[in-house]
Write a protein that holds these residues in place. Sequence first.
Motif, PDB file in Angstrom:
ATOM      1  N   LEU A   1     -10.441  -2.641   2.574  1.00 24.48           N
ATOM      2  CA  LEU A   1     -10.527  -3.535   1.423  1.00 24.48           C
ATOM      3  C   LEU A   1     -11.208  -3.030   0.512  1.00 24.48           C
ATOM      4  CD1 LEU A   1     -10.407  -7.458   0.948  1.00 24.48           C
ATOM      5  CD2 LEU A   1     -11.884  -6.123  -0.226  1.00 24.48           C
ATOM      6  N   LEU A   2     -12.519  -2.285   0.928  1.00 22.97           N
ATOM      7  CA  LEU A   2     -13.363  -1.838   0.086  1.00 22.97           C
ATOM      8  C   LEU A   2     -12.664  -0.388  -0.551  1.00 22.97           C
ATOM      9  CD1 LEU A   2     -16.557  -2.201   2.095  1.00 22.97           C
ATOM     10  CD2 LEU A   2     -16.350  -3.077  -0.257  1.00 22.97           C
ATOM     11  N   SER A   3     -11.941   0.021   0.294  1.00 17.31           N
ATOM     12  CA  SER A   3     -11.180   1.412  -0.137  1.00 17.31           C
ATOM     13  C   SER A   3     -10.064   1.237  -1.075  1.00 17.31           C
ATOM     14  CB  SER A   3     -10.574   1.779   1.247  1.00 17.31           C
ATOM     15  OG  SER A   3      -9.348   1.436   1.463  1.00 17.31           O
ATOM     16  N   MET A   4      -9.646   0.013  -1.402  1.00 21.80           N
ATOM     17  CA  MET A   4      -8.515  -0.228  -2.419  1.00 21.80           C
ATOM     18  C   MET A   4      -8.758   0.208  -3.929  1.00 21.80           C
ATOM     19  SD  MET A   4      -7.376  -3.510  -0.495  1.00 21.80           S
ATOM     20  CE  MET A   4      -5.822  -4.065  -1.889  1.00 21.80           C
ATOM     21  N   LYS A   5      -7.577   0.643  -4.131  1.00 24.41           N
ATOM     22  CA  LYS A   5      -7.622   1.110  -5.528  1.00 24.41           C
ATOM     23  C   LYS A   5      -6.970  -0.203  -6.445  1.00 24.41           C
ATOM     24  CE  LYS A   5      -6.788   6.001  -4.757  1.00 24.41           C
ATOM     25  NZ  LYS A   5      -5.699   6.866  -4.454  1.00 24.41           N
ATOM     26  N   PRO A   6      -7.176  -0.352  -7.876  1.00 24.18           N
ATOM     27  CA  PRO A   6      -6.955  -1.386  -8.734  1.00 24.18           C
ATOM     28  C   PRO A   6      -5.207  -1.779  -8.628  1.00 24.18           C
ATOM     29  CG  PRO A   6      -8.201  -0.067  -9.948  1.00 24.18           C
ATOM     30  CD  PRO A   6      -8.130   0.758  -8.915  1.00 24.18           C
ATOM     31  N   GLU A   7      -4.419  -0.861  -8.401  1.00 24.53           N
ATOM     32  CA  GLU A   7      -2.928  -1.004  -8.220  1.00 24.53           C
ATOM     33  C   GLU A   7      -2.783  -1.858  -6.993  1.00 24.53           C
ATOM     34  OE1 GLU A   7      -3.562   3.411  -7.404  1.00 24.53           O
ATOM     35  OE2 GLU A   7      -4.461   1.660  -8.964  1.00 24.53           O
ATOM     36  N   GLN A   8      -3.716  -1.723  -5.983  1.00 25.63           N
ATOM     37  CA  GLN A   8      -3.473  -2.078  -4.523  1.00 25.63           C
ATOM     38  C   GLN A   8      -3.854  -3.598  -4.364  1.00 25.63           C
ATOM     39  OE1 GLN A   8      -5.114   1.159  -2.636  1.00 25.63           O
ATOM     40  NE2 GLN A   8      -3.258   1.955  -1.979  1.00 25.63           N
ATOM     41  N   TYR A   9      -4.797  -4.054  -5.368  1.00 24.17           N
ATOM     42  CA  TYR A   9      -5.194  -5.459  -5.190  1.00 24.17           C
ATOM     43  C   TYR A   9      -4.520  -6.611  -4.659  1.00 24.17           C
ATOM     44  CZ  TYR A   9      -9.749  -3.134  -7.180  1.00 24.17           C
ATOM     45  OH  TYR A   9     -10.539  -2.286  -7.533  1.00 24.17           O
ATOM     46  N   SER A  10      -3.296  -6.426  -5.138  1.00 24.83           N
ATOM     47  CA  SER A  10      -2.500  -7.571  -4.879  1.00 24.83           C
ATOM     48  C   SER A  10      -2.229  -7.797  -3.221  1.00 24.83           C
ATOM     49  CB  SER A  10      -0.925  -7.330  -5.491  1.00 24.83           C
ATOM     50  OG  SER A  10      -0.395  -6.080  -4.930  1.00 24.83           O
ATOM     51  N   CYS A  11      -2.484  -6.665  -2.698  1.00 26.46           N
ATOM     52  CA  CYS A  11      -2.501  -6.611  -1.106  1.00 26.46           C
ATOM     53  C   CYS A  11      -3.690  -7.164  -0.140  1.00 26.46           C
ATOM     54  CB  CYS A  11      -2.192  -5.142  -0.641  1.00 26.46           C
ATOM     55  SG  CYS A  11      -0.527  -4.455  -1.596  1.00 26.46           S
ATOM     56  N   TRP A  12      -4.589  -7.999  -1.147  1.00 29.19           N
ATOM     57  CA  TRP A  12      -5.935  -8.125  -0.486  1.00 29.19           C
ATOM     58  C   TRP A  12      -5.827  -8.991   0.721  1.00 29.19           C
ATOM     59  CZ3 TRP A  12     -10.243  -9.114  -4.354  1.00 29.19           C
ATOM     60  CH2 TRP A  12     -10.802  -7.946  -4.922  1.00 29.19           C
ATOM     61  N   LYS A  13      -4.934  -9.930   0.525  1.00 28.45           N
ATOM     62  CA  LYS A  13      -4.842 -11.096   1.774  1.00 28.45           C
ATOM     63  C   LYS A  13      -4.189 -10.458   2.772  1.00 28.45           C
ATOM     64  CE  LYS A  13      -4.846 -15.380  -1.015  1.00 28.45           C
ATOM     65  NZ  LYS A  13      -4.343 -16.409  -1.535  1.00 28.45           N
ATOM     66  N   SER A  14      -3.060  -9.577   2.639  1.00 26.13           N
ATOM     67  CA  SER A  14      -2.448  -9.092   3.652  1.00 26.13           C
ATOM     68  C   SER A  14      -3.261  -7.931   4.564  1.00 26.13           C
ATOM     69  CB  SER A  14      -1.013  -8.242   3.515  1.00 26.13           C
ATOM     70  OG  SER A  14      -1.595  -7.289   2.348  1.00 26.13           O
ATOM     71  N   VAL A  15      -4.210  -7.489   3.808  1.00 26.51           N
ATOM     72  CA  VAL A  15      -5.216  -6.344   4.480  1.00 26.51           C
ATOM     73  C   VAL A  15      -6.226  -7.136   5.508  1.00 26.51           C
ATOM     74  CG1 VAL A  15      -7.047  -4.822   3.870  1.00 26.51           C
ATOM     75  CG2 VAL A  15      -4.837  -4.721   2.683  1.00 26.51           C
ATOM     76  N   LEU A  16      -6.594  -8.218   4.865  1.00 30.55           N
ATOM     77  CA  LEU A  16      -7.357  -9.227   5.638  1.00 30.55           C
ATOM     78  C   LEU A  16      -6.701  -9.633   7.054  1.00 30.55           C
ATOM     79  CD1 LEU A  16      -9.318 -11.379   3.129  1.00 30.55           C
ATOM     80  CD2 LEU A  16     -10.250  -9.631   4.573  1.00 30.55           C
ATOM     81  N   LEU A  17      -5.621  -9.595   6.949  1.00 32.79           N
ATOM     82  CA  LEU A  17      -4.724 -10.001   8.393  1.00 32.79           C
ATOM     83  C   LEU A  17      -4.456  -8.995   9.115  1.00 32.79           C
ATOM     84  CD1 LEU A  17      -2.116 -12.523   6.722  1.00 32.79           C
ATOM     85  CD2 LEU A  17      -4.234 -13.087   7.977  1.00 32.79           C
ATOM     86  N   GLY A  18      -4.887  -7.476   8.744  1.00 35.02           N
ATOM     87  CA  GLY A  18      -4.614  -6.256   9.479  1.00 35.02           C
ATOM     88  C   GLY A  18      -3.693  -5.402   8.893  1.00 35.02           C
ATOM     89  N   ALA A  19      -3.074  -5.742   7.828  1.00 32.37           N
ATOM     90  CA  ALA A  19      -2.027  -4.637   7.283  1.00 32.37           C
ATOM     91  C   ALA A  19      -2.918  -3.423   6.886  1.00 32.37           C
ATOM     92  CB  ALA A  19      -1.284  -5.271   6.290  1.00 32.37           C
ATOM     93  N   PRO A  20      -2.145  -2.295   7.046  1.00 27.46           N
ATOM     94  CA  PRO A  20      -2.822  -1.258   6.350  1.00 27.46           C
ATOM     95  C   PRO A  20      -2.576  -0.973   4.980  1.00 27.46           C
ATOM     96  CG  PRO A  20      -0.832  -0.560   7.658  1.00 27.46           C
ATOM     97  CD  PRO A  20      -1.144  -1.849   7.661  1.00 27.46           C
TER      98      PRO A  20
END
Length: 440
Positions: free
Chosen positions: A345-364
Amino acid sequence: MKNRSGRRARRKRRKKRGETGHVTLSHEASFMDLRRWLKQKGFSSKGLIPASFTDTGRGLMATQPIEANDLVISLPEKCLLTTSKVLESYLGEYIKRWKPPVSPLIALCSFLIAERYRGDTAEWSPYIKVLPTSYTCPVYFSKEITDLLPMDVRKKAETQKEQFEELYSTSLPFFLSLQPIFTHPVEVVFTQDAVRWAWCSVNTRTVYMEHARSDFLSREKNVFALAPYLDLLNHCPEVQVQAGFNELSRCYEIRSVPGCKKFQQAFICYGPHDNQRLLLEYGFVASGNPHSVVYVDLDTLKLCLNDADKQLQQKLLFLDDNDFLRNLTFGIDGPSWRLMTALRLLSMKPEQYSCWKSVLLGAPVSHDREDWCILKAQILCQYLSDDNSKALLRIAQLKHGADGAQLKQLCLVESLRREERVILDRSKQVLQNILPQPSS
């Protein structure tokens, strides 16, 4: 032909088989008195005798095989020291009339100190005499030794010290009310060191046992029961036991799931605790503990982050709101899932912020972000490894000239640091294996 090999050869064979030496303590006057006193209360200890073991210190040795699911020990209710017995004692009238009510913990601590003061005339004297005179819990550590602990447990140890000191200062008025019981001034009896001894005795040796709420005690949970003789059983993280108070037999019972061989130490398990928790709560470290990890606190995590990231604070706030800034760890299998998820989550770029919730669930996130996370995990692991090495070097320096109590504390912190070094070395190997290789 008779085997004429000597003691040294026998020791070598035992060492090769992984056996540890022991010396029985049954003949010591204090343990003889304890067993005699417990027998009067209905407890027999023929199957277990006290012994001193080379690896764990005092413990209980089985004098006969304990089969799987057999009772290891069954201690009658009469033998358990609880707040009910304290309220029935000479301290009871002072506790009952004190407002606001004292906590169950303070009630038990006060009784232990009072009984120690009364010496041989005390009812619980045989038990008091076999209790340790001091403990190796961090609440005993000096600031210099506390500073050698890993950051996460260091903060907890400092908080524990502050809580104890506050408990002592707020309990002083109650202690002063007990003056009629003593011939010496209460200030001499209930010193901070005496209360610390009693506090550690209760916290490290009590068994969990729920009690009905008393109108004479505070509303804090009352789950304490000191269990003489039973509390000599040492902890082993790999042993499975069933423990609890049996309402039918009115005994506190412990059953061993795997059993125990004759002349071996009988163990129990305090729970699936890592070494930091064992040190903080019980004052020891378990070698090769499968539950142990190395923690990454927030300050250490920030070391690998880019302050120029304008969204950093927002990311940290999001992680905190979702409880992802605690229990970030390295284990023998490498960085934990929680740590890697936080890094993703800390690595994400602004254009990837829409994926925050899926990342918390384990998505790369993406290949380049995954590589970033692995590199950052490696930086964190190396930082913790360097901190570990500095601490071990400082411990080696302080051990020269340290007195008995300080030497015990330093050796304990050293054991913790050495166990963590093994974990960090394994994590570094794991990260090295999955680190992206530079193109030719």
